[in-house]
Design a protein around this motif. Structure first.
Motif, PDB file in Angstrom:
ATOM      1  N   PRO A  62       0.818  -1.219   0.000  1.00  0.00           N
ATOM      2  CA  PRO A  62       0.000   0.000   0.000  1.00  0.00           C
ATOM      3  C   PRO A  62       0.846   1.260   0.000  1.00  0.00           C
ATOM      4  O   PRO A  62       1.822   1.354   0.743  1.00  0.00           O
ATOM      5  CB  PRO A  62      -0.809  -0.097   1.295  1.00  0.00           C
ATOM      6  N   GLY A  63       0.481   2.216  -0.819  1.00  0.00           N
ATOM      7  CA  GLY A  63       1.183   3.489  -0.861  1.00  0.00           C
ATOM      8  C   GLY A  63       1.102   4.201   0.475  1.00  0.00           C
ATOM      9  O   GLY A  63       0.040   4.254   1.094  1.00  0.00           O
ATOM     10  N   GLY A  64       2.225   4.711   0.958  1.00  0.00           N
ATOM     11  CA  GLY A  64       2.259   5.459   2.206  1.00  0.00           C
ATOM     12  C   GLY A  64       2.321   4.626   3.461  1.00  0.00           C
ATOM     13  O   GLY A  64       2.421   5.157   4.563  1.00  0.00           O
ATOM     14  N   TYR A  65       2.269   3.302   3.347  1.00  0.00           N
ATOM     15  CA  TYR A  65       2.239   2.437   4.534  1.00  0.00           C
ATOM     16  C   TYR A  65       3.565   2.453   5.293  1.00  0.00           C
ATOM     17  O   TYR A  65       3.596   2.223   6.488  1.00  0.00           O
ATOM     18  CB  TYR A  65       1.868   1.018   4.123  1.00  0.00           C
ATOM     19  N   ALA A  66       4.656   2.751   4.602  1.00  0.00           N
ATOM     20  CA  ALA A  66       5.969   2.784   5.252  1.00  0.00           C
ATOM     21  C   ALA A  66       6.018   3.832   6.354  1.00  0.00           C
ATOM     22  O   ALA A  66       6.719   3.662   7.348  1.00  0.00           O
ATOM     23  CB  ALA A  66       7.064   3.056   4.226  1.00  0.00           C
ATOM     24  N   GLU A  67       5.242   4.911   6.204  1.00  0.00           N
ATOM     25  CA  GLU A  67       5.243   5.993   7.189  1.00  0.00           C
ATOM     26  C   GLU A  67       4.022   5.945   8.102  1.00  0.00           C
ATOM     27  O   GLU A  67       3.830   6.832   8.940  1.00  0.00           O
ATOM     28  CB  GLU A  67       5.267   7.360   6.495  1.00  0.00           C
ATOM     29  N   VAL A  73      18.273  -6.637  16.735  1.00  0.00           N
ATOM     30  CA  VAL A  73      16.872  -6.258  16.586  1.00  0.00           C
ATOM     31  C   VAL A  73      16.758  -4.740  16.445  1.00  0.00           C
ATOM     32  O   VAL A  73      17.323  -3.994  17.231  1.00  0.00           O
ATOM     33  CB  VAL A  73      16.045  -6.732  17.796  1.00  0.00           C
ATOM     34  N   THR A  74      16.016  -4.313  15.415  1.00  0.00           N
ATOM     35  CA  THR A  74      15.726  -2.896  15.199  1.00  0.00           C
ATOM     36  C   THR A  74      14.217  -2.736  15.206  1.00  0.00           C
ATOM     37  O   THR A  74      13.516  -3.378  14.418  1.00  0.00           O
ATOM     38  CB  THR A  74      16.290  -2.422  13.843  1.00  0.00           C
ATOM     39  N   ASP A  75      13.706  -1.904  16.100  1.00  0.00           N
ATOM     40  CA  ASP A  75      12.268  -1.645  16.152  1.00  0.00           C
ATOM     41  C   ASP A  75      11.871  -0.645  15.072  1.00  0.00           C
ATOM     42  O   ASP A  75      12.637   0.243  14.732  1.00  0.00           O
ATOM     43  CB  ASP A  75      11.880  -1.082  17.519  1.00  0.00           C
ATOM     44  N   GLY A  76      10.637  -0.806  14.537  1.00  0.00           N
ATOM     45  CA  GLY A  76      10.127   0.123  13.547  1.00  0.00           C
ATOM     46  C   GLY A  76       9.746   1.427  14.192  1.00  0.00           C
ATOM     47  O   GLY A  76       9.648   1.506  15.407  1.00  0.00           O
ATOM     48  N   PRO A  77       9.575   2.482  13.423  1.00  0.00           N
ATOM     49  CA  PRO A  77       9.659   2.524  11.962  1.00  0.00           C
ATOM     50  C   PRO A  77      11.103   2.434  11.480  1.00  0.00           C
ATOM     51  O   PRO A  77      12.030   2.655  12.253  1.00  0.00           O
ATOM     52  CB  PRO A  77       9.044   3.880  11.611  1.00  0.00           C
ATOM     53  N   PHE A  78      11.252   2.088  10.216  1.00  0.00           N
ATOM     54  CA  PHE A  78      12.567   1.842   9.646  1.00  0.00           C
ATOM     55  C   PHE A  78      12.966   2.958   8.700  1.00  0.00           C
ATOM     56  O   PHE A  78      12.148   3.436   7.912  1.00  0.00           O
ATOM     57  CB  PHE A  78      12.578   0.495   8.912  1.00  0.00           C
ATOM     58  N   ALA A  79      14.205   3.369   8.770  1.00  0.00           N
ATOM     59  CA  ALA A  79      14.712   4.441   7.913  1.00  0.00           C
ATOM     60  C   ALA A  79      14.791   3.987   6.462  1.00  0.00           C
ATOM     61  O   ALA A  79      15.072   2.825   6.176  1.00  0.00           O
ATOM     62  CB  ALA A  79      16.091   4.882   8.395  1.00  0.00           C
ATOM     63  N   GLU A  80      14.520   4.896   5.559  1.00  0.00           N
ATOM     64  CA  GLU A  80      14.694   4.703   4.120  1.00  0.00           C
ATOM     65  C   GLU A  80      13.918   3.533   3.529  1.00  0.00           C
ATOM     66  O   GLU A  80      14.381   2.877   2.604  1.00  0.00           O
ATOM     67  CB  GLU A  80      16.178   4.571   3.787  1.00  0.00           C
ATOM     68  N   VAL A  81      12.741   3.252   4.063  1.00  0.00           N
ATOM     69  CA  VAL A  81      11.898   2.200   3.507  1.00  0.00           C
ATOM     70  C   VAL A  81      11.003   2.821   2.451  1.00  0.00           C
ATOM     71  O   VAL A  81      10.340   3.820   2.697  1.00  0.00           O
ATOM     72  CB  VAL A  81      11.042   1.537   4.606  1.00  0.00           C
ATOM     73  N   LYS A  82      11.000   2.238   1.260  1.00  0.00           N
ATOM     74  CA  LYS A  82      10.177   2.763   0.173  1.00  0.00           C
ATOM     75  C   LYS A  82       8.895   1.967  -0.002  1.00  0.00           C
ATOM     76  O   LYS A  82       7.838   2.515  -0.241  1.00  0.00           O
ATOM     77  CB  LYS A  82      10.973   2.773  -1.127  1.00  0.00           C
ATOM     78  N   GLU A  83       8.987   0.660   0.086  1.00  0.00           N
ATOM     79  CA  GLU A  83       7.827  -0.196  -0.109  1.00  0.00           C
ATOM     80  C   GLU A  83       7.763  -1.222   1.011  1.00  0.00           C
ATOM     81  O   GLU A  83       8.781  -1.814   1.366  1.00  0.00           O
ATOM     82  CB  GLU A  83       7.926  -0.933  -1.449  1.00  0.00           C
ATOM     83  N   GLU A 127      -5.297   3.918  -5.662  1.00  0.00           N
ATOM     84  CA  GLU A 127      -4.499   4.489  -6.738  1.00  0.00           C
ATOM     85  C   GLU A 127      -2.993   4.396  -6.494  1.00  0.00           C
ATOM     86  O   GLU A 127      -2.211   4.257  -7.421  1.00  0.00           O
ATOM     87  CB  GLU A 127      -4.944   5.949  -6.901  1.00  0.00           C
ATOM     88  N   ASN A 128      -2.557   4.463  -5.242  1.00  0.00           N
ATOM     89  CA  ASN A 128      -1.133   4.410  -4.921  1.00  0.00           C
ATOM     90  C   ASN A 128      -0.662   3.034  -4.457  1.00  0.00           C
ATOM     91  O   ASN A 128       0.465   2.881  -3.995  1.00  0.00           O
ATOM     92  CB  ASN A 128      -0.801   5.453  -3.853  1.00  0.00           C
ATOM     93  N   ASP A 129      -1.552   2.032  -4.543  1.00  0.00           N
ATOM     94  CA  ASP A 129      -1.203   0.684  -4.106  1.00  0.00           C
ATOM     95  C   ASP A 129      -0.562  -0.104  -5.237  1.00  0.00           C
ATOM     96  O   ASP A 129      -0.717   0.227  -6.410  1.00  0.00           O
ATOM     97  CB  ASP A 129      -2.452  -0.053  -3.620  1.00  0.00           C
ATOM     98  N   LEU A 130       0.124  -1.151  -4.855  1.00  0.00           N
ATOM     99  CA  LEU A 130       0.820  -2.017  -5.799  1.00  0.00           C
ATOM    100  C   LEU A 130       0.638  -3.453  -5.329  1.00  0.00           C
ATOM    101  O   LEU A 130       0.678  -3.718  -4.129  1.00  0.00           O
ATOM    102  CB  LEU A 130       2.312  -1.646  -5.796  1.00  0.00           C
TER     103      LEU A 130
END
Length: 134
Positions: free
Chosen positions: A9-14, A66-76, A103-106
């Motif tokens: 989904p578009g925008g889900y990374a943030e 272990v790295t907790d989210g959110p994650f840096a530089e994630v695009k998809e 519309e922004n989903d893949l």
């Protein structure tokens, strides 16, 4: 042939950890899921919480970190998936085309490995693992 349809989904990374789809979006997706089920092709499906509520385990130097989210530089990122059993790649793509995505989903469509896809020596190694061999 089994295929995974991966919803990106578009925008889900943030997205914030408490983000949930709205009722209208869920209704459309449930109707689509019901179509898959009625056609006899649906094997599994799930939606995923946003990455901001997740964790990643990396293995740099052979040790788990272990790295907790959110994650840096994630695009998809994955928002969910379906596993379907169809006759061909083209049929899997046709099912993905029918999804009521935004519309922004893949949706990424990828074939699942079957044991028969591997050479005989690999199949022999997997024989002793029963259901785990896929």
């Amino acid at each position: 042939m089994r295929f995974m349809m991966l919803m990106i989904p578009g925008g889900y990374a943030e997205a914030a950890p408490d983000v949930r789809p709205d009722a209208k979006g869920v209704e459309g997706m449930m109707k689509y899921n019901e179509e898959l089920k009625k056609a006899g092709v649906l094997l599994a499906l799930d939606g995923l919480h946003p990455p901001s509520s997740g964790a990643r385990v990396s293995f740099k130097g052979g040790k788990p970190v272990v790295t907790d989210g959110p994650f840096a530089e994630v695009k998809e990122v994955l928002g969910g998936y379906w596993v379907i059993d169809v006759r061909s790649r083209e049929e899997a793509i046709e099912w993905a085309r029918r999804c009521p995505a935004g519309e922004n989903d893949l949706i990424e469509v990828r074939r699942v490995f079957e044991m028969s896809d591997f050479p005989e020596d690999v199949q022999k190694v997997a024989e002793g693992f029963g259901e785990l061999k896929g």
